[in-house]
Write an enzyme that holds these catalytic residues in place. Structure first.
Site, PDB file in Angstrom:
ATOM      1  N   HIS A  47       0.829  -1.162  -0.117  1.00 40.36           N
ATOM      2  CA  HIS A  47       0.038   0.134  -0.135  1.00 40.36           C
ATOM      3  C   HIS A  47       0.819   1.379   0.030  1.00 40.36           C
ATOM      4  O   HIS A  47       0.326   2.325   0.053  1.00 40.36           O
ATOM      5  CB  HIS A  47      -0.638   0.006   1.203  1.00 40.36           C
ATOM      6  CG  HIS A  47      -2.020  -0.904   1.231  1.00 40.36           C
ATOM      7  ND1 HIS A  47      -3.331  -0.623   0.760  1.00 40.36           N
ATOM      8  CD2 HIS A  47      -2.161  -2.161   1.464  1.00 40.36           C
ATOM      9  CE1 HIS A  47      -4.205  -1.350   0.791  1.00 40.36           C
ATOM     10  NE2 HIS A  47      -3.631  -2.533   1.159  1.00 40.36           N
ATOM     11  N   LYS A  60      -9.404  13.863   4.052  1.00 46.78           N
ATOM     12  CA  LYS A  60      -8.583  12.556   4.099  1.00 46.78           C
ATOM     13  C   LYS A  60      -7.658  13.084   5.217  1.00 46.78           C
ATOM     14  O   LYS A  60      -7.505  13.870   5.683  1.00 46.78           O
ATOM     15  CB  LYS A  60      -7.831  12.772   2.726  1.00 46.78           C
ATOM     16  CG  LYS A  60      -7.199  13.855   2.355  1.00 46.78           C
ATOM     17  CD  LYS A  60      -6.297  13.557   0.992  1.00 46.78           C
ATOM     18  CE  LYS A  60      -7.197  13.582  -0.289  1.00 46.78           C
ATOM     19  NZ  LYS A  60      -7.213  12.518  -1.089  1.00 46.78           N
ATOM     20  N   ARG A  61      -6.784  11.894   5.551  1.00 43.17           N
ATOM     21  CA  ARG A  61      -5.909  12.318   6.416  1.00 43.17           C
ATOM     22  C   ARG A  61      -4.875  13.230   5.999  1.00 43.17           C
ATOM     23  O   ARG A  61      -4.644  13.424   4.790  1.00 43.17           O
ATOM     24  CB  ARG A  61      -4.800  10.756   6.501  1.00 43.17           C
ATOM     25  CG  ARG A  61      -5.617   9.670   7.533  1.00 43.17           C
ATOM     26  CD  ARG A  61      -5.866  10.154   8.936  1.00 43.17           C
ATOM     27  NE  ARG A  61      -4.629  10.041   9.594  1.00 43.17           N
ATOM     28  CZ  ARG A  61      -4.415   9.180  10.607  1.00 43.17           C
ATOM     29  NH1 ARG A  61      -5.658   8.605  11.040  1.00 43.17           N
ATOM     30  NH2 ARG A  61      -3.419   9.180  11.389  1.00 43.17           N
ATOM     31  N   LYS A  96      -0.194  14.662   0.816  1.00 42.04           N
ATOM     32  CA  LYS A  96      -1.303  14.778   0.302  1.00 42.04           C
ATOM     33  C   LYS A  96      -1.667  16.246   0.131  1.00 42.04           C
ATOM     34  O   LYS A  96      -2.519  16.685  -0.548  1.00 42.04           O
ATOM     35  CB  LYS A  96      -2.502  14.240   1.319  1.00 42.04           C
ATOM     36  CG  LYS A  96      -2.330  12.737   1.493  1.00 42.04           C
ATOM     37  CD  LYS A  96      -3.450  12.253   2.378  1.00 42.04           C
ATOM     38  CE  LYS A  96      -3.562  10.712   2.699  1.00 42.04           C
ATOM     39  NZ  LYS A  96      -4.228   9.953   1.518  1.00 42.04           N
ATOM     40  N   THR A 141      -8.827   6.215  -2.462  1.00 47.94           N
ATOM     41  CA  THR A 141     -10.297   5.994  -2.733  1.00 47.94           C
ATOM     42  C   THR A 141     -11.256   6.964  -2.541  1.00 47.94           C
ATOM     43  O   THR A 141     -12.344   6.953  -3.300  1.00 47.94           O
ATOM     44  CB  THR A 141     -10.571   4.495  -1.804  1.00 47.94           C
ATOM     45  OG1 THR A 141     -10.304   4.897  -0.563  1.00 47.94           O
ATOM     46  CG2 THR A 141      -9.697   3.490  -2.161  1.00 47.94           C
ATOM     47  N   LYS A 145     -14.982   8.125  -4.339  1.00 49.79           N
ATOM     48  CA  LYS A 145     -16.232   8.197  -3.659  1.00 49.79           C
ATOM     49  C   LYS A 145     -16.809   9.694  -4.253  1.00 49.79           C
ATOM     50  O   LYS A 145     -17.850   9.960  -4.448  1.00 49.79           O
ATOM     51  CB  LYS A 145     -15.972   8.223  -2.154  1.00 49.79           C
ATOM     52  CG  LYS A 145     -15.549   6.928  -1.587  1.00 49.79           C
ATOM     53  CD  LYS A 145     -15.208   7.070  -0.138  1.00 49.79           C
ATOM     54  CE  LYS A 145     -14.216   6.106   0.385  1.00 49.79           C
ATOM     55  NZ  LYS A 145     -13.684   6.497   1.683  1.00 49.79           N
TER      56      LYS A 145
HETATM   57  C1  LIG Z   1     -12.147   6.937   1.734  1.00 52.21           C
HETATM   58  C2  LIG Z   1     -11.767   7.376   3.194  1.00 52.21           C
HETATM   59  C3  LIG Z   1     -10.575   7.588   3.470  1.00 52.21           C
HETATM   60  C4  LIG Z   1      -9.317   7.623   2.464  1.00 52.21           C
HETATM   61  O1  LIG Z   1      -9.282   8.774   1.745  1.00 52.21           O
HETATM   62  P1  LIG Z   1      -8.189   9.252   0.532  1.00 52.21           P
HETATM   63  O2  LIG Z   1      -8.637  10.600   0.001  1.00 52.21           O
HETATM   64  O3  LIG Z   1      -8.197   7.908  -0.342  1.00 52.21           O
HETATM   65  O4  LIG Z   1      -6.946   9.505   1.509  1.00 52.21           O
HETATM   66  C5  LIG Z   1     -10.009   7.972   4.670  1.00 52.21           C
HETATM   67  N1  LIG Z   1     -10.971   8.085   5.476  1.00 52.21           N
HETATM   68  C6  LIG Z   1     -12.019   7.948   5.415  1.00 52.21           C
HETATM   69  C7  LIG Z   1     -13.101   8.009   6.723  1.00 52.21           C
HETATM   70  C8  LIG Z   1     -12.809   7.530   4.249  1.00 52.21           C
HETATM   71  O5  LIG Z   1     -13.903   6.999   4.305  1.00 52.21           O
END
Ligand SMILES: *Cc1c(COP(=O)(O)O)cnc(C)c1O
Length: 830
Positions: free
Chosen positions: A373, A564-565, A570, A672, A676
Site C-alpha cells: 500500500h 482525508k488524513r 497529500k 479511494t 467516492k
Molecule cells: C475513503 C476514506 C479515506 C481515504 O481517503 P483518501 O482520499 O483516499 O486518502 C479516509 N478516511 C475515511 C473516513 C474514508 O472514508
C-alpha cells in the site's frame, strides 16, 4: 407490559416477529426488543434504547441468513478467502444493513407509527473507528463486495477497545480524545467465548527429541494470553450471503502463567491479567514514522496467530490433511501488518503439527498473497531485531531459516552479486539490525499486488524491483474500488433515486449500466434534476456545518472539498496556498469578480506528526481570518470540519462540487476518496497520481482538472537539485502568499507559529508544492470559470458518474477472485 406494546404484539405470530420483513413485524419486534433487551417501554425509552432495540431487530434478521450461510459453507466446504487486516473502518452498520436487507422503507414506517424518526436513530450510531483511513476503509469495502458477490470469506482483525482517536479542534489546533466506542455496548457483535486461542509471547526456545528420535524445537514463552473471537455479520446487498468479520479481543489465559496464585500473589496475577488485555486496547496511527513499538508488534502477532489457528481448526473440521490447507484457504495480507503470518504458519505446521520444513513451506508459499500500500520508504515496516527476538524468539529463528534458503536461491540466480543479496535479505544488517516485513511478505507469498496501475508499475521499478526481477510472475495490479452501496445508495439517496428512475435498479450491482447516463448529459430537464440533487446535499451539509462549526456557508458557492488524513504528501497546504492566493487577489483588487467558493477540509493528523498538526493549525488560522474579513465575504469561506470519519463522509462526498486530490505524483498508492467524490458527481482537480490516472482515463481528460508534475518529473526534479527558494523568489504572487503567512497575518502577528512550515517550503519542499504551485493555481482558475457555466459543469458531473463504474469494489474483488484467490461465488438459500 406497556399497553402499546401489548397492542402491537396482538395478533402477530411470534415467528414473524423474530424475522419478518413487513412493517408490522418490524414494529412488533422493535417493541419486543425494547421491552425484553432494554427493559424499557416506549414512553421512557431514550434515543439509545430505541437505537439498540432497532439494531437488535435488524440483527435478528441477519442472524437468520447468517446461520443459513454457515450451514451452506459447512456442507459444501468451499474455497474460502481470508482477509487479514489490522484495520477495518466499516462505518455505521444500521443504515447499511437496512439497505442490504431492503427494509429501509418498512422500517421507517414502522418507527413513524410509534412517533420515532429513523434518521435520528441512524444519526445516533457510533461507528467503529478501527482504522486510520484508506487502508481500513478498503478492507471494509472488500468485505461488502465479497458478501455481495457471494464469495465465501472471513475478515480477520483486531477488536480495538479504543479506535482512532476523536479529533476536537481547540484554539485552532487538533486535540485528541479517546474514542470510547463501546461505552454503550455494540449491538452488532456476537462474542464467541468458545472460539479462543492461546497466544504466547517472549521466553526462549530449546531443542527437543521425541520418542522416535526426531528433532524438534520447543518454544517456552514467558507469557501466555487468550484471543477471543468477536463476530460481526456482513450481509451482501440483495443476497442471503452473510460473511464473517471476526475480530480478536485479548484476555488473560486462565490457569496459565498464574503460578503466581500458588505463591499467594493474587494481586500480581490480576495486574498481569490487566496487562494482557491491553494488547487489543488501542489502535495505532499508521503515519507516524515510529518504529519499535513493542505493543504494536504484539498486536500484529496476536491477531495473526489467532486467525491462523482458527483457519486450522476450520480446516480440520473438513477432514482434509493439513498439507491441503492452501486448497481450502487463500489468505490476503493487507499491507505488511499481518506479514508475520508467513513465519507463524511455518511455526504452527512445523512445531505444532509436526510437518517437515519443505512440506510446510510448500503450503505456506501457496497460501499467502500480499498487497502493498505504499511507496514511501519511511512507511515500510521493519522491526529491530532485539525487540523482535524478545517478543518472538521462535519466529526469529524461522525467519533466519527462510532467509538463508531464500538468499541461496538469489545467489544461484545472481552469482557474485553480493549487493543484491544484501538488498533483498529479509534482514537489514544496519545496526541494530531489522526484520524487513515487506521482504518477508514477498518471499512468503505467491502473488504481490499494488493498488493502482501507476503504483503497481512503480513498485516493480523501485521498492520491489529486485523481487520483480526474481519473480516477475508474482506481480499483479488490482486497482482499488469502493462500494457503491454505502457511498452512493446509502449516503446519496436522492442521486440513487434519480439514477434508478433513469436507468433501472441494476446499476448498484452492475455499475457499467451507469454508462447509459451519457445520453442524458446534455438534456436540460435531466440536468436540472441533477443540480437539484446536488443542491439538496449541499444544503444538508451547510446545515450541519452551521450546527457543528457555527459557520454559515452559501450552497450556491462552489464547494471545494479536501477530506482525508492530513499528510504532507497529500498537500492540504497546497490547497491553503491557493486560498491565500485568492484572498490576496481580492485584497489587492476588491472588485475582483471570482467564482464564490467554500473550502471545506476534514481529516485527522497522527498525534505525533508535528508538521501535519501544524497544517491543521494553518487551515484553521486562515479560516478564522478569511471568514471574518468583510472584504472577501460572499466570495471566500473556509471550514475545517472536525473528526472526519466514514459517517461524516456520508454527508461530505455527495455535497462536493470539486474534489481535491493533490498528492505529489508517485506518493499516493491509489486513493479511494477520489473515487467516492467522483461517483457522487464531484469533478476532480488532481495530479497524475494513484488511481487519479485511471479515473481521468475513464471519465475523459475533458472532464478532469489536471495539473502538476508527473511521477517521473518529480523524481527528475529532485535528482537535479531542486531549489524551491528560487521558485519562491521568481513568482511574485507565490512570494506574496508565503510572506503573508510568515508575517503573522494569520496568527495574530506571531511570526513564529508557521515558521517551521514556511521554512520547510522555501528550503526543502520535498513534496514539491512550489514546483506545482503555478500549475495548480491556473488549473483552479479554469475550474472556477467552468463552474460558472452550469450546463457545462453539470454535463461534466453527469459524465463523471456515468463513467465511474470501474471503481466499484465489486470489480476489484472479482479480479482478486479470478487472478489471485481462485475463489468462486456460492449462492445461499434461506
Ligand atoms: C475513503 C476514506 C479515506 C481515504 O481517503 P483518501 O482520499 O483516499 O486518502 C479516509 N478516511 C475515511 C473516513 C474514508 O472514508
Amino acid at each position: 407490559m406497556a399497553e402499546s406494546h401489548r397492542k402491537a404484539l396482538n395478533g402477530t405470530n411470534r415467528e414473524t416477529i423474530r424475522t419478518g420483513l413487513s412493517e408490522e413485524s418490524i414494529r412488533a419486534a422493535f417493541l419486543d426488543n425494547l421491552f425484553y433487551l432494554q427493559g424499557r417501554f416506549p414512553e421512557v425509552a431514550t434515543l439509545n434504547d430505541q437505537y439498540k432495540a432497532l439494531a437488535y431487530t435488524v440483527r435478528d434478521r441477519l442472524l437468520h441468513r447468517w446461520v443459513a450461510t454457515t450451514r451452506a459453507y459447512q456442507k459444501a466446504n468451499p474455497r474460502t478467502v481470508c482477509y487479514l487486516s489490522a484495520e477495518y473502518l466499516p462505518g455505521p452498520f444500521l443504515g447499511n444493513n437496512l439497505l442490504n436487507l431492503g427494509i429501509e422503507e418498512p422500517t421507517r414506517r414502522a418507527l413513524a407509527g410509534l412517533g420515532i424518526e429513523l434518521d435520528a436513530l441512524l444519526e445516533h450510531e457510533e461507528e467503529p473507528g478501527l482504522g486510520n483511513g484508506g487502508l481500513g476503509r478498503l478492507a471494509a469495502c472488500f468485505m461488502d463486495s465479497l458478501a455481495t458477490l457471494q464469495v465465501p470469506a472471513i475478515g480477520y482483525g483486531i477488536r480495538y477497545e479504543f479506535g482512532i482517536f476523536d479529533q476536537v479542534i481547540r484554539d485552532g489546533g487538533q486535540v485528541e480524545t479517546t474514542d470510547n466506542w463501546l461505552r454503550f455496548g455494540n449491538p452488532w457483535e456476537v462474542r464467541r467465548p468458545a472460539i479462543a486461542y492461546d497466544v504466547r509471547i517472549g521466553g526462549y526456545t530449546e531443542q527437543t527429541t521425541d520418542a522416535q528420535g526426531r528433532f524438534g524445537v520447543r518454544w517456552v514463552p514467558n507469557e501466555v494470553f487468550n484471543g477471543i473471537a468477536v463476530d460481526t455479520a456482513i450481509l451482501g446487498h440483495g443476497v442471503n450471503t452473510v460473511n464473517l468479520l471476526r475480530l480478536w479481543t485479548a484476555e488473560a489465559a486462565e490457569g496459565f502463567d498464574f503460578h503466581a496464585f500458588n505463591r499467594g500473589d493474587y494481586y500480581g496475577a490480576v495486574v498481569r491479567e490487566v496487562r494482557s488485555e491491553t494488547i487489543s486496547k488501542v489502535l495505532y496511527p499508521n503515519d507516524e514514522p515510529e518504529i519499535g513499538k513493542r505493543l504494536r508488534l504484539l498486536q500484529q502477532y496476536f491477531f495473526v496467530t489467532c486467525s491462523l489457528q482458527d483457519m486450522i481448526r476450520i480446516h480440520r473440521t473438513t477432514g482434509q490433511p493439513l498439507d491441503k490447507f492452501h486448497e481450502k484457504f487463500s489468505v490476503q495480507l493487507n499491507d505488511t501488518h499481518p506479514a508475520i503470518a508467513v513465519a507463524e504458519l511455518m511455526r504452527l505446521l512445523v512445531d505444532e503439527h509436526q510437518m517437515g520444513w519443505d512440506a510446510a513451506w510448500e503450503v505456506t508459499r501457496h497460501t499467502f498473497a500480499y498487497t502493498n500500500h505504499t511507496l514511501l520508504p519511511e512507511a515500510l515496516e521493519k522491526w529491530p531485531i532485539p525487540l523482535f527476538q524478545n517478543v518472538l524468539p521462535r519466529h526469529l529463528e524461522i525467519i533466519y531459516e527462510i532467509n538463508a534458503r531464500f538468499l541461496d536461491e538469489v545467489r544461484l540466480r545472481h552469482p557474485f552479486d553480493t549487493a543484491r543479496v544484501q538488498r533483498m535479505s529479509i534482514i537489514d544488517e544496519a545496526p541494530p539490525r531489522f526484520v524487513r516485513m515487506a521482504h518477508l511478505a514477498c518471499v512468503g507469498s505467491f502473488a504481490i499486488n499494488g493498488v493502482a496501475e501507476l503504483h503497481s508499475r512503480l513498485l516493480k521499478e523501485t521498492v520491489l524491483r529486485d523481487f520483480f526481477e526474481l519473480w516477475p510472475e508474482k506481480f499483479q495490479n488490482k486497482t482499488n474500488g469502493v462500494t457503491p452501496r454505502r457511498f452512493v445508495m446509502l449516503s446519496n439517496p436522492g442521486l440513487s433515486r434519480l439514477l434508478t428512475r433513469t436507468l433501472g435498479a441494476g446499476w448498484a450491482r452492475d455499475p457499467s449500466q451507469l454508462r447509459v447516463l451519457e445520453r442524458h448529459a446534455d438534456d436540460a430537464a435531466f440536468q436540472q434534476e441533477w443540480r437539484e440533487v446536488k443542491r439538496s446535499r449541499k444544503e444538508a451539509l451547510a446545515a450541519r456545518i452551521l450546527d457543528r462549526c457555527n459557520v454559515s456557508i452559501d450552497p450556491d458557492s462552489l464547494f471545494d472539498v479536501q477530506a482525508k488524513r492530513i499528510h504532507e504528501y497529500k498537500r492540504q497546504h497546497l490547497n491553503v496556498l491557493h486560498i491565500v492566493t485568492l484572498y490576496n487577489r481580492i485584497k489587492f483588487n476588491p472588485g475582483l469578480d471570482i467564482t464564490p467558493r467554500t473550502f471545506i477540509f476534514g481529516g485527522k493528523a497522527a498525534p505525533g506528526y508535528a508538521m501535519a498538526k501544524l497544517m491543521i493549525r494553518l487551515i484553521n488560522a486562515v479560516a478564522d481570518v478569511v471568514n471574518r474579513d468583510p472584504d472577501v465575504a460572499g466570495r471566500l469561506r473556509v471550514v475545517f470540519l472536525p473528526n472526519f470519519s466514514v459517517k461524516l463522509g456520508h454527508g461530505l462526498y455527495p455535497a462536493a462540487d470539486l474534489s481535491e486530490q493533490l498528492s505529489t505524483a508517485g506518493k499516493e498508492a491509489s486513493g479511494t476518496g477520489n473515487m467516492k467524490f467522483s461517483m457522487n458527481g464531484a469533478l476532480t482537480i488532481g495530479t497524475l497520481d494513484g488511481a487519479n490516472v485511471e479515473i481521468r482515463e475513464e471519465v475523459g481528460a475533458d472532464n478532469f482538472f489536471l495539473f502538476g508534475l508527473t511521477a517521473e518529473e518529480v523524481v527528475r526534479t529532485l535528482a537535479e537539485g531542486y531549489r524551491p527558494w528560487d521558485i519562491y523568489n521568481a513568482n511574485l504572487e507565490l512570494k506574496g502568499v508565503i510572506d503573508l503567512i510568515a508575517s503573522g497575518h494569520f496568527s495574530h502577528g506571531d511570526r513564529t507559529v508557521f515558521q517551521p512550515l514556511v521554512d520547510h517550503l522555501v528550503w526543502h519542499d520535498n513534496y514539491l508544492l512550489l514546483a506545482d504551485y503555478a500549475g495548480y493555481i491556473a488549473c483552479q482558475e479554469q475550474a472556477g470559470l467552468t463552474y460558472r457555466d452550469s450546463r457545462q459543469w453539470t454535463r461534466m458531473s453527469i459524465l463523471n458518474v456515468a463513467r465511474m463504474g470501474k471503481f466499484s469494489s465489486d470489480r476489484t474483488i472479482a479480479e482478486y477472485c479470478r487472478d489471485i484467490w481462485r475463489a468462486e461465488p456460492m449462492a445461499v438459500d434461506v
